[in-house]
Motif scaffolding. Structure first.
Motif, PDB file in Angstrom:
ATOM      1  N   ARG A  26       1.839  36.958  19.871  1.00 50.52           N
ATOM      2  CA  ARG A  26       1.413  35.630  20.181  1.00 50.52           C
ATOM      3  C   ARG A  26       1.856  35.286  21.664  1.00 50.52           C
ATOM      4  O   ARG A  26       1.211  34.397  22.013  1.00 50.52           O
ATOM      5  CB  ARG A  26       2.410  34.597  19.375  1.00 50.52           C
ATOM      6  N   MET A  27       2.790  35.782  22.318  1.00 54.31           N
ATOM      7  CA  MET A  27       3.264  35.602  23.798  1.00 54.31           C
ATOM      8  C   MET A  27       2.073  36.045  24.798  1.00 54.31           C
ATOM      9  O   MET A  27       1.646  35.383  25.740  1.00 54.31           O
ATOM     10  CB  MET A  27       4.555  36.115  24.092  1.00 54.31           C
ATOM     11  N   ASP A  28       1.463  37.295  24.443  1.00 52.40           N
ATOM     12  CA  ASP A  28       0.405  37.995  24.803  1.00 52.40           C
ATOM     13  C   ASP A  28      -0.834  37.178  24.900  1.00 52.40           C
ATOM     14  O   ASP A  28      -1.688  36.801  25.945  1.00 52.40           O
ATOM     15  CB  ASP A  28       0.130  39.290  24.147  1.00 52.40           C
ATOM     16  N   MET A  29      -1.120  36.288  24.027  1.00 55.83           N
ATOM     17  CA  MET A  29      -2.293  35.493  23.708  1.00 55.83           C
ATOM     18  C   MET A  29      -1.871  34.299  24.680  1.00 55.83           C
ATOM     19  O   MET A  29      -3.102  33.710  25.007  1.00 55.83           O
ATOM     20  CB  MET A  29      -2.455  34.743  22.322  1.00 55.83           C
ATOM     21  N   LEU A  30      -0.582  33.901  25.119  1.00 59.27           N
ATOM     22  CA  LEU A  30      -0.307  32.650  25.948  1.00 59.27           C
ATOM     23  C   LEU A  30      -0.318  33.460  27.357  1.00 59.27           C
ATOM     24  O   LEU A  30       0.014  32.566  28.257  1.00 59.27           O
ATOM     25  CB  LEU A  30       0.952  32.042  25.640  1.00 59.27           C
ATOM     26  N   MET A  85      12.451  38.111  20.034  1.00 61.52           N
ATOM     27  CA  MET A  85      11.308  38.476  21.121  1.00 61.52           C
ATOM     28  C   MET A  85      10.977  39.942  20.967  1.00 61.52           C
ATOM     29  O   MET A  85       9.916  40.208  21.744  1.00 61.52           O
ATOM     30  CB  MET A  85      12.121  38.169  22.508  1.00 61.52           C
ATOM     31  N   ARG A  86      11.749  40.752  20.287  1.00 64.96           N
ATOM     32  CA  ARG A  86      11.042  42.105  20.057  1.00 64.96           C
ATOM     33  C   ARG A  86      10.197  42.235  18.903  1.00 64.96           C
ATOM     34  O   ARG A  86       9.441  43.269  18.654  1.00 64.96           O
ATOM     35  CB  ARG A  86      12.256  43.080  19.700  1.00 64.96           C
ATOM     36  N   GLN A  87       9.982  41.282  17.899  1.00 67.52           N
ATOM     37  CA  GLN A  87       9.167  41.243  16.886  1.00 67.52           C
ATOM     38  C   GLN A  87       7.633  41.469  17.432  1.00 67.52           C
ATOM     39  O   GLN A  87       7.190  40.555  18.256  1.00 67.52           O
ATOM     40  CB  GLN A  87       9.486  40.281  15.965  1.00 67.52           C
TER      41      GLN A  87
END
Length: 326
Positions: free
Chosen positions: A286-290, A278-280
């Motif tokens: 990718r999480m920001d995009m969601l 989760m730090r990568q």
């Protein structure tokens, strides 16, 4: 030596004997494929998170296969129950969202699982706020105008909601602003957002991942977000706190849990791998995009969050008289 001292000595001896076994379990794990159960349909936000995490978890654990299995149904109860009853060996895991983990216990009198008793939290993976939206064609252009309308038209002001989590969050908002909104049920966030866009309902509070696209596409107007800080994807939309509505901060979550009784070394190994994942930077991107915030907490932090959230939403459900039946 007293009986109590004798029992204490035996207990200590047993724990000492168990420690090397527990360490060995952690070192040998995993030696076969893992299964992450997602209690939602393919393509849903939690499913997307699970598939991103599964690929990276496979890499972190030495290229062991990590399979995602969708077991949806009954407000995520079906999949959650399956993991609660699974063998606690670290090979069956749950992608557990706020809905089944904290909102179901707050609203159902009976569940086939107990969140606090039947699961071993591993790590909080992502969090996300809700976004308050109205139709782009609505004359309501601010939270203040929405509240004024609801107070003037308590029978006509409505909100669309697909699940208990969104319903309770909306009822918390209504309580904080002193207004009344009539609940209208929908099957999913997309349906509730579509209803708001078509002015079938006055407004809806939807999860950021399911709402941002409709906002950016001009179908709905975002009035506020429920997070402590503004969303990077909606930088011009204020938080409810900025608007003076205190105590209305809401962030839902998705995390990984194992069945209760899973050996601590296995939980620790999984947690360490997930914290790295989760730090990568590419994971965060990718999480920001969601429209999600990448977290990666300790097991203890995740456990404490779950307990706090259950207490909070039980209170909200009781005050709003919201109960679910199976």
């Amino acid at each position: 030596m007293t009986r109590r001292q004798s029992l204490g000595l035996l207990a200590g001896t047993g724990l000492s004997a168990w420690a090397p076994v527990a360490r060995a379990q952690g070192e040998a794990y995993p030696d076969r494929p893992l299964r992450i159960v997602v209690p939602y349909a393919p393509g849903a936000t939690n499913d997307l998170v699970a598939r991103i995490v599964a690929t990276k978890l496979s890499e972190q654990l030495g290229q062991v296969s990590v399979v995602v299995e969708n077991r949806s149904g009954a407000q995520a109860i079906v999949g959650s129950e399956a993991v609660a009853r699974a063998k606690p060996d670290g090979y069956t895991l749950l992608m557990g969202a706020s809905g089944p983990m904290v909102f179901n216990p707050a609203t159902y009198d009976r569940l086939p699982y107990d969140t606090l008793r039947d699961f071993a939290p591993v790590s909080l993976l992502v969090s996300f706020p809700l976004v308050l939206v109205v139709s782009a064609a609505s004359p309501i252009r601010s939270v203040q105008e929405l509240v004024a309308y609801a107070r003037e038209e308590p029978g006509r002001a409505t909100y669309g909601s697909p699940a208990a989590s969104f319903q309770l969050a909306t009822e918390l908002f209504a309580k904080k602003v002193g207004a009344t909104f009539r609940y209208v049920a929908y099957r999913g966030t997309a349906d509730a957002v579509n209803a708001a866009a078509a002015q079938e309902v006055t407004m809806c509070l939807g999860d950021s991942a399911g709402v941002v696209g409709a906002v950016q596409g001009g179908r709905v107007r975002a009035l506020a977000v429920t997070s402590a800080a503004r969303l990077a994807t909606l930088p011009d939309v204020p938080t409810l706190a900025e608007l003076g509505i205190q105590g209305s901060e809401v962030e839902l979550f998705t995390g990984l849990l194992a069945p209760a009784g899973t050996p601590v070394p296995i939980v620790q190994k999984l947690q360490a791998a997930l914290a790295t994942i989760m730090r990568q930077p590419d994971t965060r991107q990718r999480m920001d995009m969601l429209a999600l915030t990448s977290v990666g907490s300790t097991a203890e932090e995740f456990s404490a969050l779950i307990a706090r959230e259950i207490d909070l939403w039980r209170t909200v459900a009781r005050e709003a008289n919201i109960r679910m039946e199976r």
